[in-house]
Motif scaffolding. Structure first.
Motif, PDB file in Angstrom:
ATOM      1  N   GLU A 202       0.914  -1.207  -0.118  1.00 21.46           N
ATOM      2  CA  GLU A 202      -0.224   0.158  -0.158  1.00 21.46           C
ATOM      3  C   GLU A 202       0.840   1.165  -0.227  1.00 21.46           C
ATOM      4  OE1 GLU A 202      -3.342   0.398   2.642  1.00 21.46           O
ATOM      5  OE2 GLU A 202      -3.658  -1.679   2.700  1.00 21.46           O
ATOM      6  N   LEU A 209       1.666   6.556  -6.969  1.00 20.10           N
ATOM      7  CA  LEU A 209       0.721   7.641  -7.325  1.00 20.10           C
ATOM      8  C   LEU A 209       1.466   9.086  -7.573  1.00 20.10           C
ATOM      9  CD1 LEU A 209      -2.636   7.048  -5.222  1.00 20.10           C
ATOM     10  CD2 LEU A 209      -2.322   6.958  -7.724  1.00 20.10           C
ATOM     11  N   GLN A 215       4.248  11.873   2.678  1.00 19.37           N
ATOM     12  CA  GLN A 215       2.948  11.792   2.274  1.00 19.37           C
ATOM     13  C   GLN A 215       2.453  10.429   2.241  1.00 19.37           C
ATOM     14  OE1 GLN A 215       2.712  13.816  -1.381  1.00 19.37           O
ATOM     15  NE2 GLN A 215       0.671  14.732  -0.934  1.00 19.37           N
ATOM     16  N   ARG A 227      -5.589   1.780  13.260  1.00 22.55           N
ATOM     17  CA  ARG A 227      -6.642   1.059  13.751  1.00 22.55           C
ATOM     18  C   ARG A 227      -6.032   0.059  14.821  1.00 22.55           C
ATOM     19  NH1 ARG A 227     -10.011  -1.026   8.823  1.00 22.55           N
ATOM     20  NH2 ARG A 227     -11.347   1.002   8.368  1.00 22.55           N
TER      21      ARG A 227
ATOM     22  N   PHE B 175       0.437   2.754 -12.120  1.00 22.52           N
ATOM     23  CA  PHE B 175       1.183   1.429 -11.783  1.00 22.52           C
ATOM     24  C   PHE B 175       0.092   0.578 -11.202  1.00 22.52           C
ATOM     25  CE2 PHE B 175       3.824  -1.202  -8.742  1.00 22.52           C
ATOM     26  CZ  PHE B 175       4.060  -2.137  -9.599  1.00 22.52           C
ATOM     27  N   ALA B 181      -3.046  -4.052  -4.105  1.00 23.00           N
ATOM     28  CA  ALA B 181      -2.571  -3.022  -3.311  1.00 23.00           C
ATOM     29  C   ALA B 181      -3.587  -1.818  -2.980  1.00 23.00           C
ATOM     30  CB  ALA B 181      -1.092  -2.695  -3.459  1.00 23.00           C
ATOM     31  N   LEU B 182      -4.859  -2.113  -3.080  1.00 26.93           N
ATOM     32  CA  LEU B 182      -5.633  -0.796  -2.589  1.00 26.93           C
ATOM     33  C   LEU B 182      -5.487  -0.138  -1.199  1.00 26.93           C
ATOM     34  CD1 LEU B 182      -8.903  -2.353  -4.613  1.00 26.93           C
ATOM     35  CD2 LEU B 182      -7.047  -0.661  -5.172  1.00 26.93           C
ATOM     36  N   PHE B 183      -5.811   0.870  -0.977  1.00 32.23           N
ATOM     37  CA  PHE B 183      -5.792   1.488   0.374  1.00 32.23           C
ATOM     38  C   PHE B 183      -7.017   0.923   1.242  1.00 32.23           C
ATOM     39  CE2 PHE B 183      -3.946   5.066  -2.279  1.00 32.23           C
ATOM     40  CZ  PHE B 183      -2.675   4.729  -1.952  1.00 32.23           C
ATOM     41  N   GLY B 184      -6.657   0.227   2.338  1.00 31.32           N
ATOM     42  CA  GLY B 184      -7.745  -0.792   2.613  1.00 31.32           C
ATOM     43  C   GLY B 184      -8.671  -0.262   3.606  1.00 31.32           C
ATOM     44  N   THR B 185      -8.068   1.212   4.247  1.00 29.85           N
ATOM     45  CA  THR B 185      -8.952   1.894   4.979  1.00 29.85           C
ATOM     46  C   THR B 185      -9.914   3.026   4.386  1.00 29.85           C
ATOM     47  OG1 THR B 185      -7.447   3.641   5.190  1.00 29.85           O
ATOM     48  CG2 THR B 185      -7.476   1.856   6.864  1.00 29.85           C
ATOM     49  N   LYS B 186      -9.773   2.905   2.767  1.00 26.85           N
ATOM     50  CA  LYS B 186     -10.663   3.830   2.210  1.00 26.85           C
ATOM     51  C   LYS B 186     -11.534   3.070   1.053  1.00 26.85           C
ATOM     52  CE  LYS B 186      -6.550   7.279   1.887  1.00 26.85           C
ATOM     53  NZ  LYS B 186      -5.920   6.465   3.030  1.00 26.85           N
ATOM     54  N   LEU B 189     -14.311   4.855  -4.085  1.00 29.32           N
ATOM     55  CA  LEU B 189     -14.114   6.264  -4.652  1.00 29.32           C
ATOM     56  C   LEU B 189     -12.894   7.004  -4.085  1.00 29.32           C
ATOM     57  CD1 LEU B 189     -15.600   8.351  -6.607  1.00 29.32           C
ATOM     58  CD2 LEU B 189     -16.968   9.081  -4.748  1.00 29.32           C
ATOM     59  N   GLU B 194      -7.814   9.672  -4.383  1.00 29.73           N
ATOM     60  CA  GLU B 194      -6.537   9.984  -3.571  1.00 29.73           C
ATOM     61  C   GLU B 194      -5.569  10.603  -4.378  1.00 29.73           C
ATOM     62  OE1 GLU B 194      -6.580   9.501  -0.483  1.00 29.73           O
ATOM     63  OE2 GLU B 194      -4.367   9.550   0.166  1.00 29.73           O
ATOM     64  N   GLY B 195      -5.264  10.107  -5.590  1.00 34.18           N
ATOM     65  CA  GLY B 195      -4.053  10.561  -6.401  1.00 34.18           C
ATOM     66  C   GLY B 195      -4.490  12.116  -6.920  1.00 34.18           C
ATOM     67  N   GLN B 198      -4.735  14.623  -3.555  1.00 34.11           N
ATOM     68  CA  GLN B 198      -3.572  14.587  -2.565  1.00 34.11           C
ATOM     69  C   GLN B 198      -2.222  14.709  -3.624  1.00 34.11           C
ATOM     70  OE1 GLN B 198      -3.825  14.557   0.754  1.00 34.11           O
ATOM     71  NE2 GLN B 198      -6.144  14.187   0.381  1.00 34.11           N
ATOM     72  N   ASP B 225     -18.835   2.668  -3.142  1.00 35.34           N
ATOM     73  CA  ASP B 225     -18.976   3.051  -1.567  1.00 35.34           C
ATOM     74  C   ASP B 225     -18.338   1.727  -0.909  1.00 35.34           C
ATOM     75  OD1 ASP B 225     -19.515   5.794  -1.691  1.00 35.34           O
ATOM     76  OD2 ASP B 225     -21.737   5.342  -1.841  1.00 35.34           O
ATOM     77  N   TYR B 227     -15.761  -1.196   0.341  1.00 38.40           N
ATOM     78  CA  TYR B 227     -14.285  -1.186   0.807  1.00 38.40           C
ATOM     79  C   TYR B 227     -13.426  -2.146  -0.081  1.00 38.40           C
ATOM     80  CZ  TYR B 227     -14.990   2.347   4.438  1.00 38.40           C
ATOM     81  OH  TYR B 227     -15.252   3.657   5.048  1.00 38.40           O
ATOM     82  N   ARG B 243      -7.677   3.839 -10.312  1.00 43.58           N
ATOM     83  CA  ARG B 243      -6.753   4.702  -9.499  1.00 43.58           C
ATOM     84  C   ARG B 243      -5.710   4.970 -10.091  1.00 43.58           C
ATOM     85  NH1 ARG B 243      -4.386   2.040  -3.898  1.00 43.58           N
ATOM     86  NH2 ARG B 243      -3.266   0.837  -5.447  1.00 43.58           N
ATOM     87  N   ALA B 244      -5.101   4.213 -11.103  1.00 47.80           N
ATOM     88  CA  ALA B 244      -3.982   4.428 -11.523  1.00 47.80           C
ATOM     89  C   ALA B 244      -4.283   5.446 -12.824  1.00 47.80           C
ATOM     90  CB  ALA B 244      -3.150   3.508 -12.338  1.00 47.80           C
TER      91      ALA B 244
END
Lengths: 306, 335
Positions: A202, A209, A215, A227, B175, B181-186, B189, B194-195, B198, B225, B227, B243-244
């Motif tokens: 991650e 990105l 960051q 968590r 990439f 490897a997605l952001f697990g807490t997000k 969407l 995110e890119g 941020q 929506d 996870y 995401r990429a």
């Protein structure tokens, strides 16, 4: 129980076949019996509290809000606050050391945690209270200056400050050092657990990105780590607060120390212990409420990322 | 690591055919950007056409897609072609004396899909990771859209760029790792915006609108929506692609999408994404998927580039025995 079955037979939806479904509530009669049985010792305790003269409620009432005790309470809050902030700062450093590429730093971090986690906290606290034995005075200057001076044949005045270590290592400094250094070791373990659960992939996804390493840490490593960090950190804070009572043995007159002192002087130690219990119960309750509010807020921030 | 053009690799004899492409040939077919190299180790220049008997009879439709080696410096005659968005030059990666990637050259044009084909451990993933500088090459260079990736040249030496500069370069590269490897807490969407929010300076409102369109295009609008933990493996790949792509990259690197998505669906998705403009490099172990998706195929084996060229030629009529062997082994293994 025939009344029950009559009542349930008439409720419920109707099946396609036309017959109403019998719904029967699942009952746990024995758990109620057990609950009532457990109320008995509680009642006995209440009776004991009310009638046993050893509790000395009059003495408790007289002392619990006295200026001396309140001073002790402030000292408890002060020591806990300083140890919390200081312990967290040191733990941050230790965590970075442990995650660094330098094996010496990793070893030092590991050794620190090993040392302070292997020793019982009360031993560490009393040890710091007695460090005055090691040196009569503490000087601040260049390390090993006596050796350098001898080698160079000079008499440099490299000692800039000096303290009387007996006074330094009794009281507040020893109390804060003992709690801070041990807390740092405990916090470091919590952080290690938290970051062990995060996914390197991650972090790399965040880098891919186009995030800077900082960051990526903030956006991709910290949220999953929180968590683990939030609940475990909360437990550590409560534990730290409760453990401030240990510094009474430094000795440092925080809440518990103060109350014990009063108890010894007045010859009624037990009521003072009761007073200490009441204060700890009250303050820890407030602390727990505060922590749960913070946690709910943090969870909302984490989950509602939109 | 000199940047000089090795003599004798200038494909001057091929320029005339390539300079006059037939008007209706698609852009991806007018070029042959990946160098042909024999499986043998000697670095001597190859004569074009020797390994591709299919192109030897001058077929009017095929003249513009003849396989020809590309020199390190693109000659003037080729200037009408789009510049490659990704160029790997003699890329080598060594882990503890083991060569994972050995002297690999690769070029990808905008809108082109290049498939890296090879068995497990062939160096596909390492090549992709080098192409976004998550891995520093031991030797060789990568250019993304004309800029040297991860380094700046000072005299004859390469100095590593600062993390900030590397990050800026990575913004033009998409990439998709394997697993994605997605952001697990997000949410899905939130992963996609995110890119842009941020890293880019897109407002959240615009980013959400763009992301929603992108999710629609990838067929996962309903999952916005959800996870990542609740998604099917195939959908995670789609989200990672979204995401990429949200960063509107010049190059999109995708690792083994056909392992998690059905090959036809994965191929269709990538072909669709390529129409938006990015050059795509996709790694796979599936020759049939490669045939569906790729304009250009590069067959890797044990770290070295065995053969590369127009996908149909390489995959159906490989010029080298080693390519044929690799392809046969890949077709044999159950997937």
């Amino acid at each position: 129980m025939s009344a029950d079955s009559d009542a349930t037979a008439t409720t419920g939806t109707v099946r396609p076949s036309g017959q109403p479904i019998k719904t029967v509530a699942h009952r746990h009669p024995w758990s109620w019996v057990l609950g009532i049985l457990l109320l008995l010792p509680l009642g006995m305790l209440a009776h004991l509290l009310a009638t046993n003269p050893a509790f000395g409620w009059a003495t408790v009432r007289a002392q619990v809000f006295s200026a001396t005790v309140l001073d002790g309470l402030w000292r408890t809050l002060f020591v806990a606050g300083v140890a919390l902030v200081g312990g967290f700062a040191v733990a941050l450093g230790l965590t970075l050391m442990r995650r660094s590429g330098n094996p010496l730093l990793r070893l030092l971090s590991w050794a620190y945690c090993w040392f302070f986690r292997a020793l019982p906290r009360i031993v560490v606290v009393i040890l710091f209270g007695s460090l005055g034995v090691l040196y009569g005075r503490l000087d601040l200057g260049i390390p090993f200056d006596f050796w350098i001076e001898r080698r160079l044949g000079l008499d440099l005045d490299t000692r800039y400050f000096s303290f009387d270590s007996a006074t330094l290592f009794s009281g507040v400094v020893a109390a804060i050092l003992g709690l801070t250094l041990t807390q740092a070791a405990y916090f470091t373990e919590v952080m290690r657990d938290a970051f062990a659960g995060t996914d390197e992939a991650e972090r790399e996804a965040a880098l891919a990105l186009g995030m800077t390493p900082g960051q990526a840490r903030r956006r991709a490593v910290l949220p999953p780590a929180m968590r683990v960090l939030a609940p475990a950190g909360g437990r550590e804070i409560v534990r730290l607060y409760a453990d401030t009572a240990l510094v009474a043995f430094v000795p440092y007159p925080e809440l518990f120390g103060t109350l014990r002192g009063i108890g010894d002087q007045t010859g009624s130690p037990f009521p003072m212990l009761v007073a200490a219990c009441l204060w700890y119960l009250a303050t820890v309750s407030i602390l727990l409420i505060g922590l749960s509010v913070v946690r709910q807020w943090a969870t909302r921030r984490l989950e509602a990322h939109r | 690591m000199s940047d000089q053009t090795p003599t004798g690799e200038n494909p001057a004899d091929q320029t005339s055919t390539s300079q006059t492409p037939t008007s209706q040939t698609p852009a991806s077919e007018t070029t042959q950007p990946v160098p042909q190299r024999p499986a043998t180790q000697q670095p001597e220049p190859q004569r074009p056409g020797t390994h591709q008997p299919a192109t030897q009879p001058p077929d009017p439709h095929e003249t513009s897609v003849t396989t020809r080696p590309i020199s390190r410096v693109v000659p003037q005659e080729f200037r009408h072609e789009p510049d490659p968005v990704l160029r790997a030059d003699r890329l080598t990666k060594t882990y503890r004396r083991r060569r994972v990637l050995d002297d690999v050259d690769l070029q990808v044009l905008p809108g082109q899909v290049c498939c890296l084909l090879g068995p497990a451990g062939a160096g596909k993933t390492t090549l992709l990771r080098c192409a976004i500088h998550l891995e520093q090459p031991s030797r060789g260079r990568v250019w993304i859209d004309g800029s040297l990736l991860g380094y700046r040249q000072v005299g004859s030496k390469l100095r590593p760029l600062s993390a900030r500069h590397v990050a800026a370069q990575r913004r033009t590269i998409g990439f998709v790792a394997d697993p994605p490897a997605l952001f697990g807490t997000k949410t899905v969407l939130a992963n996609v915006i995110e890119g842009p929010t941020q890293v880019g300076n897109t407002t959240k409102r615009t980013a959400i609108a763009d992301a929603t369109a992108l999710l629609e295009r990838l067929g996962i609008a309903a999952l916005a929506d959800a996870y990542p933990a609740d998604l099917a493996d195939a959908d995670r790949v789609r989200v990672a692609l979204a995401r990429a792509m949200a960063m509107e990259p010049k190059v999109l690197l995708v690792d083994e999408p056909a392992a998690r998505l059905p090959a036809p669906a994965a191929a269709e998705l990538l072909r669709d994404l390529a129409t938006t403009g990015p050059g795509i490099v996709v790694a796979s172990r599936d020759p049939d998927f490669a045939l569906r998706v790729a304009d250009v195929a590069a067959v890797l084996d044990a770290g070295s580039l065995v053969e590369s060229g127009k996908a149909r030629d390489v995959l159906t009529e490989p010029a080298h025995k080693r390519t044929a062997a690799v392809l046969a082994a890949l077709r044999e293994q159950p997937r």
